[in-house]
Design an enzyme around this catalytic site. Sequence first.
Site, mmCIF file in Angstrom:
data_model
loop_
_atom_site.group_PDB
_atom_site.id
_atom_site.type_symbol
_atom_site.label_atom_id
_atom_site.label_comp_id
_atom_site.label_asym_id
_atom_site.label_seq_id
_atom_site.Cartn_x
_atom_site.Cartn_y
_atom_site.Cartn_z
ATOM 1 N N ASP A 207 -13.296 -19.471 -18.408
ATOM 2 C CA ASP A 207 -14.468 -18.623 -18.667
ATOM 3 C C ASP A 207 -15.569 -18.903 -17.642
ATOM 4 O O ASP A 207 -16.145 -17.993 -17.047
ATOM 5 C CB ASP A 207 -14.972 -18.780 -20.113
ATOM 6 C CG ASP A 207 -15.073 -20.227 -20.584
ATOM 7 O OD1 ASP A 207 -14.664 -21.147 -19.844
ATOM 8 O OD2 ASP A 207 -15.566 -20.450 -21.713
ATOM 9 N N TYR B 43 3.999 -15.106 -21.208
ATOM 10 C CA TYR B 43 4.816 -14.008 -20.692
ATOM 11 C C TYR B 43 6.287 -14.066 -21.109
ATOM 12 O O TYR B 43 7.035 -13.128 -20.865
ATOM 13 C CB TYR B 43 4.711 -13.949 -19.165
ATOM 14 C CG TYR B 43 3.475 -13.221 -18.691
ATOM 15 C CD1 TYR B 43 2.211 -13.782 -18.860
ATOM 16 C CD2 TYR B 43 3.565 -11.972 -18.099
ATOM 17 C CE1 TYR B 43 1.083 -13.122 -18.439
ATOM 18 C CE2 TYR B 43 2.433 -11.300 -17.676
ATOM 19 C CZ TYR B 43 1.192 -11.874 -17.845
ATOM 20 O OH TYR B 43 0.071 -11.203 -17.430
ATOM 21 N N ASP C 163 -7.299 -10.004 -10.728
ATOM 22 C CA ASP C 163 -7.918 -8.664 -10.723
ATOM 23 C C ASP C 163 -9.415 -8.821 -10.445
ATOM 24 O O ASP C 163 -10.005 -8.046 -9.685
ATOM 25 C CB ASP C 163 -7.713 -7.939 -12.062
ATOM 26 C CG ASP C 163 -6.502 -6.999 -12.054
ATOM 27 O OD1 ASP C 163 -5.512 -7.302 -11.356
ATOM 28 O OD2 ASP C 163 -6.542 -5.956 -12.753
ATOM 29 N N LYS D 273 -7.908 -23.763 -19.999
ATOM 30 C CA LYS D 273 -8.769 -23.635 -21.182
ATOM 31 C C LYS D 273 -8.437 -24.822 -22.091
ATOM 32 O O LYS D 273 -8.139 -24.663 -23.278
ATOM 33 C CB LYS D 273 -8.510 -22.272 -21.842
ATOM 34 C CG LYS D 273 -9.484 -21.881 -22.938
ATOM 35 C CD LYS D 273 -10.915 -21.685 -22.475
ATOM 36 C CE LYS D 273 -11.837 -21.569 -23.689
ATOM 37 N NZ LYS D 273 -13.264 -21.609 -23.324
ATOM 38 N N ASP E 157 -3.276 -13.856 -13.934
ATOM 39 C CA ASP E 157 -3.286 -12.388 -13.948
ATOM 40 C C ASP E 157 -4.727 -11.884 -13.985
ATOM 41 O O ASP E 157 -5.129 -11.028 -13.190
ATOM 42 C CB ASP E 157 -2.508 -11.884 -15.170
ATOM 43 C CG ASP E 157 -2.531 -10.373 -15.269
ATOM 44 O OD1 ASP E 157 -2.323 -9.711 -14.231
ATOM 45 O OD2 ASP E 157 -2.778 -9.852 -16.376
HETATM 46 C C1 IPM Z 1 0.433 -8.040 -12.457
HETATM 47 C C2 IPM Z 1 0.544 -7.107 -13.631
HETATM 48 C C3 IPM Z 1 1.672 -7.543 -14.574
HETATM 49 C C4 IPM Z 1 1.303 -8.926 -15.099
HETATM 50 C C5 IPM Z 1 1.919 -6.561 -15.750
HETATM 51 C C6 IPM Z 1 2.330 -5.199 -15.228
HETATM 52 C C7 IPM Z 1 2.939 -7.070 -16.720
HETATM 53 O O1 IPM Z 1 -0.661 -6.993 -14.288
HETATM 54 O O2 IPM Z 1 1.417 -8.179 -11.704
HETATM 55 O O3 IPM Z 1 -0.634 -8.615 -12.239
HETATM 56 O O4 IPM Z 1 0.594 -9.077 -16.101
HETATM 57 O O5 IPM Z 1 1.740 -9.888 -14.473
HETATM 58 MN MN MN Z 2 -2.286 -7.960 -13.258
#
Ligand code: IPM
Ligand code: MN
Length: 355
Positions: free
Chosen positions: A224, A134, A252, A191, A248
């Site tokens: 993975d 990042y 999700d 990883k 990240d």
């Molecule tokens: C999150 C988002 C951000 C990240 C993006 C918007 C850069 O996906 O906060 O999870 O990757 O951290």
């Molecule tokens: Mn995210």
Amino acid sequence: MSQKRIAVIAGDGIGKEVIPQAVNVMGAVGAAVEMTPFDWGADRYLADKVTVPPDGFAALARDFDAILVGAFGDPRVPSNIHAKEILLGMRCQMDLYANVRPVRLMDASLCPLKGIEPKDVDFVVFRENTEGVYGDLGGVFKKGTPDEVAIQEDVNTRKGVERIISYAFEYCASSKKVDGSSRRRVLMCDKSNAMTHAGGLWQRVFKEVAAAFPQIETQHMYVDALCMQMVRDPRGFDVIVTNNMFGDIITDLAAGLQGGLGMAASANLHPGKTSMFEPVHGSAPPIAGKNIANPFGAILTAAMMLAHLGMTSEAQKIEAAVFEAVRQKKTTADIGGTLGTREAGEWVTEKVANH
Ligand code: IPM
Ligand code: MN
Ligand code: NAD
């Protein structure tokens, strides 16, 4: 208690719809907070090309106890440069190194997996928040030619790795699950079979930090395999620590276990500094402005912020009200209800006001 000063940056898209609901809920629960709105986001950027005003982060750190953020990302700004400068800027320049993302299932009906109950999904991901890929280090060579080279460096410092792993162990040692039982295991996800330099550092530091917490079990999974396990059987997860990008991605995925991105809350912390709180979801442009986004991720994020600021009873009241809304299906359609963003937010607002 003296009033805590909160900077509120709703941002773009559904951020502008869900954050006002979180703000109303904090008002209704009687939280001792004074909220100051900031217009940082795509509209402001399109109007005056300012993403973060000069001295913006210093002012946030100086004048506020915490920051509540919605989301950034707007199709009118194809580069989303404002999102990068505001969101990643806050995390990195304010050194908010611990991205804490709790994963809790409030009702079995919200989990896409068969036979999984709320007691089976109660874990917390600690995502390193200032390093990894990042930092945008690297570059492009021979751009636009068939010989183009793009290099994106993965930065891992001993200090950065050690502080997030230590934070995860300290949390594990001192925190309880929703059912009141102690947390007992930290899993590091990496990883290191392919990325041996960075992975080697994470492996060594993990073992060193773990040695100071003999009562805590340790576990390791490659990212993975962890993804596979998360959708096959999430019951064994407790505390997970990982790098910026894997964190990240897996959060999700983990949000999916809770009922989707509309339910997931997060904190961006550095103990002793002004910290930032945001739902895990983005600005969701296709559903923005339609009063259909789920406000509960933002409302639960506000509860995390209040708990962080010492207002634990207010935070618990908010969580209980969201829990009740889920139970009674007073929710938006993404988790099975029929309410709009405003109506679901108002239901929780009334619930916390009357209790
Ligand atoms: C999150 C988002 C951000 C990240 C993006 C918007 C850069 O996906 O906060 O999870 O990757 O951290
Ligand atoms: Mn995210
Ligand atoms: P997203 O989180 O915005 O949406 C992913 C999916 O989840 C979409 O189907 C969306 O409709 C759904 N969703 C998200 N939040 C929801 C909610 N509260 N209620 C109901 N459904 C919800 O991710 P994306 O589509 O990959 O990204 C859209 C924009 O947001 C991009 O510009 C991205 O960079 C940005 N983004 C910003 C942040 C942030 O500011 N923290 C986080 C993630 C993505």
